[in-house]
Enzyme design. Structure first.
Site, PDB file in Angstrom:
ATOM      1  N   ASP A   1      -1.060  -0.556   5.999  1.00  0.00           N
ATOM      2  CA  ASP A   1      -1.078   0.042   7.334  1.00  0.00           C
ATOM      3  C   ASP A   1      -2.392  -0.211   8.058  1.00  0.00           C
ATOM      4  OD1 ASP A   1      -2.675   1.640   5.832  1.00  0.00           O
ATOM      5  OD2 ASP A   1      -1.756   3.522   6.420  1.00  0.00           O
TER       6      ASP A   1
ATOM      7  N   ASP B   1       0.882  -1.147   0.000  1.00  0.00           N
ATOM      8  CA  ASP B   1       0.000   0.000   0.000  1.00  0.00           C
ATOM      9  C   ASP B   1       0.937   1.218   0.000  1.00  0.00           C
ATOM     10  OD1 ASP B   1      -2.423   1.474   0.556  1.00  0.00           O
ATOM     11  OD2 ASP B   1      -1.647   1.709   2.588  1.00  0.00           O
TER      12      ASP B   1
HETATM   13  P1  ADP Z   1      -3.747   4.548  -0.046  1.00  0.00           P
HETATM   14  O1  ADP Z   1      -4.095   3.480  -0.990  1.00  0.00           O
HETATM   15  O2  ADP Z   1      -2.710   5.459  -0.632  1.00  0.00           O
HETATM   16  O3  ADP Z   1      -3.349   4.056   1.298  1.00  0.00           O
HETATM   17  P2  ADP Z   1      -6.537   5.168   0.671  1.00  0.00           P
HETATM   18  O4  ADP Z   1      -7.139   3.975   0.032  1.00  0.00           O
HETATM   19  O5  ADP Z   1      -6.565   5.233   2.156  1.00  0.00           O
HETATM   20  O6  ADP Z   1      -5.065   5.482   0.139  1.00  0.00           O
HETATM   21  O7  ADP Z   1      -7.278   6.455   0.123  1.00  0.00           O
HETATM   22  C1  ADP Z   1      -7.326   6.682  -1.253  1.00  0.00           C
HETATM   23  C2  ADP Z   1      -7.662   8.093  -1.572  1.00  0.00           C
HETATM   24  O8  ADP Z   1      -8.982   8.401  -1.115  1.00  0.00           O
HETATM   25  C3  ADP Z   1      -6.785   9.121  -0.922  1.00  0.00           C
HETATM   26  O9  ADP Z   1      -5.623   9.366  -1.677  1.00  0.00           O
HETATM   27  C4  ADP Z   1      -7.704  10.332  -0.871  1.00  0.00           C
HETATM   28  O10 ADP Z   1      -7.689  10.983  -2.119  1.00  0.00           O
HETATM   29  C5  ADP Z   1      -9.068   9.732  -0.666  1.00  0.00           C
HETATM   30  N1  ADP Z   1      -9.441   9.739   0.752  1.00  0.00           N
HETATM   31  C6  ADP Z   1      -9.622   8.648   1.541  1.00  0.00           C
HETATM   32  N2  ADP Z   1      -9.989   9.011   2.777  1.00  0.00           N
HETATM   33  C7  ADP Z   1     -10.023  10.358   2.793  1.00  0.00           C
HETATM   34  C8  ADP Z   1     -10.318  11.332   3.795  1.00  0.00           C
HETATM   35  N3  ADP Z   1     -10.625  11.003   5.038  1.00  0.00           N
HETATM   36  N4  ADP Z   1     -10.269  12.639   3.427  1.00  0.00           N
HETATM   37  C9  ADP Z   1      -9.940  12.983   2.182  1.00  0.00           C
HETATM   38  N5  ADP Z   1      -9.647  12.124   1.213  1.00  0.00           N
HETATM   39  C10 ADP Z   1      -9.679  10.827   1.491  1.00  0.00           C
HETATM   40 MG    MG Z   2      -3.628   3.150   3.194  1.00  0.00          MG
END
Ligand code: ADP
Ligand code: MG
Length: 622
Positions: A515, A322
């Protein structure tokens, strides 16, 4: 040494002194016989009793039975010396093994010495009182003095200090703690007095979770361990029947063909057979190797939830990451507010308020950038849409904060950002209000971690992210990750991992490292789920098979190396023990190996296998 071991040692000494005296001093036959029998009973009575009990309980074929029959048989044949010697050396081997197992067990519990015995609370007069941490309710103020363990997770209300987390992470680098910091149980407070407001019950605190995990690890058996216990179940009876055949068939054939049947020779060979066949070297050393491997790993801050995962990790060939919080710090800095149709501060305020309940790294960062206390009374109807963002009513006005996908979901036209970084678009009352550009830092060891994985033979590294393509590709290029998929929803990540699972050939495994935020389903879908930065994230501890106690991605390669070493030692022991035994069995069948050699081979193999198994504890240089 415990009491039982001390008693056994005494029996060994008495019997050994008697045995060797009888070997040197020439005595009358009758005296010699009686004294040998005494030495035999002193050393072997418990084995004889256990063997009889086994027969009564219809669980005949175990090593007690093998030893009892072999030694009693030798004595019946008039070989008092040999019967006694076999029992003596068998018990020496058993003693050594129980000592070694006990010692490594103690080593491991010492290194997992994180269980706090008490918590300090202040009574009405301000005096400190020690209480059982189990009795402390959430929200209680506890006091941790320098030198004490933090008993329960909480937030620092007063004081400054440095914390030693080495028992949890294997890193000796101290961490600082100041007012407002979250701290986790199990660390040692080193310098200052801290007042902490607890945020969890003791049973839910990091320390209890970790101990549960370590204690339950031994119940999840690896394939090799299951193989050995199945093997022992068939092997011991098989050997007993072969011994019986060896004692009966050749002499019968000989007498049928008119030759000397040599009954006692064949019986003796059959008894040697039983001595050699004792499977204790395997039955002890394989679980001990895994136990030591898991212990050694936890010393390095890598918690493995069972030996099956350690075994699976040794054949890891694809590592999927991730991005946020795994390869990057997950601590975003706001680098700009663009295209704002309302005042920038107002935009940030809306965002911070809407994000006020989320634990996502993005929302934490936005709240930090806003800098002021958020009044959660102003926020209602919060909805977190994973992989998209947040919607909430702020002061009664609907606010949406998230990525392009979130805007599209509500059919709100938004401005793409031309700069590199993660973008949080904000819409207020259904109208686009601008976006906040935030950027994350790559973890200091991330690049080195990818290189280390390549060095140990990982075929492919893949990164999955919900972030924009630009950001994903930039990070992947900086780290030399082979492949990257961006703009994925949590569900898409599962689909991608399923696709990667089809790349496997033979005994290869896919590891997913995350994570725990938005990727718990993927953690459980991959062959092995490794959670990063578990210090704090409960979801990760629950969903993962292996937990890295600090956020360091370098530990992935280390964990794989520990697993490989452990499996190598397990196989060394399996091949070595079975090899030596098969050889001895064949030699015994034709009469070359006598009982003396047999017992030395048996105890020798066991001691070598146990010593080899203990090597898994040593992981310093890995
Ligand atoms: P990653 O795969 O990089 O760990 P996530 O799956 O947690 O990321 O989130 C993907 C995307 O969704 C983030 O890059 C963001 O654009 C959006 N996102 C998720 N949760 C939030 C939040 N609480 N506030 C704003 N944007 C969010
Ligand atoms: Mg993540």
């Amino acid at each position: 040494m415990n009491k039982k071991q001390k008693k056994m040692l005494l029996r060994i000494l008495i019997s050994a002194v008697l045995f060797f005296t009888l070997k040197i001093v020439v005595l009358d036959d009758l005296y010699e016989t009686v004294l040998f029998l005494i030495a035999y009973i002193v050393i072997g009575y418990d084995i004889l009793i256990k063997a009889v009990k086994g027969i009564l309980n219809r669980q005949v074929f175990d090593e007690n039975f093998l030893m009892a029959v072999a030694t009693a048989g030798a004595i019946a044949l008039g070989d008092y010396g040999e019967g006694t010697a076999v029992m003596l050396f068998y018990q020496i081997g058993e003693w050594f093994q129980s000592y070694a197992v006990g010692k490594s067990r103690r080593n491991i519990s010492e290194l997992m010495d994180i269980r706090p015995d008490y918590a300090n609370i202040e009574d009405e007069n301000g005096a400190l009182k020690k209480v059982d941490p189990d009795d402390i309710a959430v929200g209680t103020l506890i006091v941790v003095k320098p030198g004490e363990k933090v008993p329960i997770d909480g937030i620092v209300i007063e004081g400054n200090s440095t914390l030693n987390t080495s028992a949890l992470t294997g890193e000796s680098l101290p961490r600082t703690a100041a007012v407002g910091d979250e701290i986790i149980s199990g660390c040692i407070n080193m310098t200052g007095l801290l007042k902490i407001k607890t945020t969890k019950e003791f049973g839910e605190s990091t320390v209890s979770k970790i101990l549960d995990m370590v204690e339950n690890a031994s119940s999840k058996k690896s394939k090799s361990e299951n193989f050995i216990s199945r093997f022992a179940r068939y092997y011991t009876p098989a050997v007993c029947y072969s011994a019986l055949a060896l004692a009966l068939i050749p002499p019968l054939l000989a007498s049928l063909t008119g030759n000397d049947p040599m009954w006692s020779d064949w019986l003796y060979r059959a008894l040697s057979f039983l001595v050699i066949s004792c499977p204790c070297a395997l039955v002890i050393s394989i679980p001990l190797s895994f136990f030591a491997g898991i212990g050694g790993a936890s010393k390095a801050g890598v918690l493995v939830k069972g030996s099956n995962y350690l075994e699976a990790l040794a054949s890891a060939k694809y590592v999927v990451f991730d991005k946020t919080g795994t390869m990057t710090e997950g601590v975003f800095e706001v680098s700009g507010v663009h295209h704002a149709s309302i005042a920038e501060e107002k935009l940030l305020e809306y965002a911070a308020l809407a994000e006020s309940y989320s634990t996502h790294p993005i929302s934490k960062s936005i709240r930090r950038a806003y800098g002021k206390e958020v009044d959660t009374d102003r926020v209602q109807n919060v909805e977190e849409i994973s992989g998209h963002g947040i919607t909430a009513n702020v002061d009664g006005v609907p606010v949406a904060a998230g990525n392009g996908k979130l805007m599209e979901k509500f059919h709100i036209a938004y401005q793409e950002c031309s700069k590199a970084g993660t973008v949080v678009h904000i819409a207020v009352n259904g109208v686009y209000a601008g976006h906040i550009l935030i950027s994350d830092k790559i973890k200091p060891h991330a690049e080195q971690a990818i290189r280390a994985l390549k060095d140990i033979g990982i075929k492919k590294t893949v990164m999955l992210t919900g972030d924009r393509r630009r950001v994903g590709e930039q990070v992947a290029a900086d780290l030399a990750i082979d492949q990257v998929y961006s703009e994925l929803l949590p569900g898409d990540k599962v689909t991608k991992v399923e696709e990667i699972l089809t790349w496997k050939q033979g005994k290869e495994n896919v590891v997913f490292v995350g994570d725990g935020i938005n990727d718990a389903p993927v953690l459980s879908r991959a062959d092995i789920g490794i959670a990063m930065g578990a210090l704090g994230s409960d979801a990760a501890i629950e969903a993962a098979d292996i937990v890295l106690m600090d956020d360091d991605p370098l530990k992935i390669a280390k964990a794989i190396r520990i697993a490989k070493k452990c499996i190598r030692i397990v196989y060394e022991n399996i091949y070595f023990a079975i090899g030596v035994k098969l050889l001895c069995l064949m030699l015994a069948a034709v009469g070359i190996v006598n009982m003396w050699i047999a017992i030395f081979a048996d105890v020798g193999v066991m001691i070598l296998a146990v010593l080899n198994a203990i090597r898994t504890l040593r992981i310093r240089k890995l």
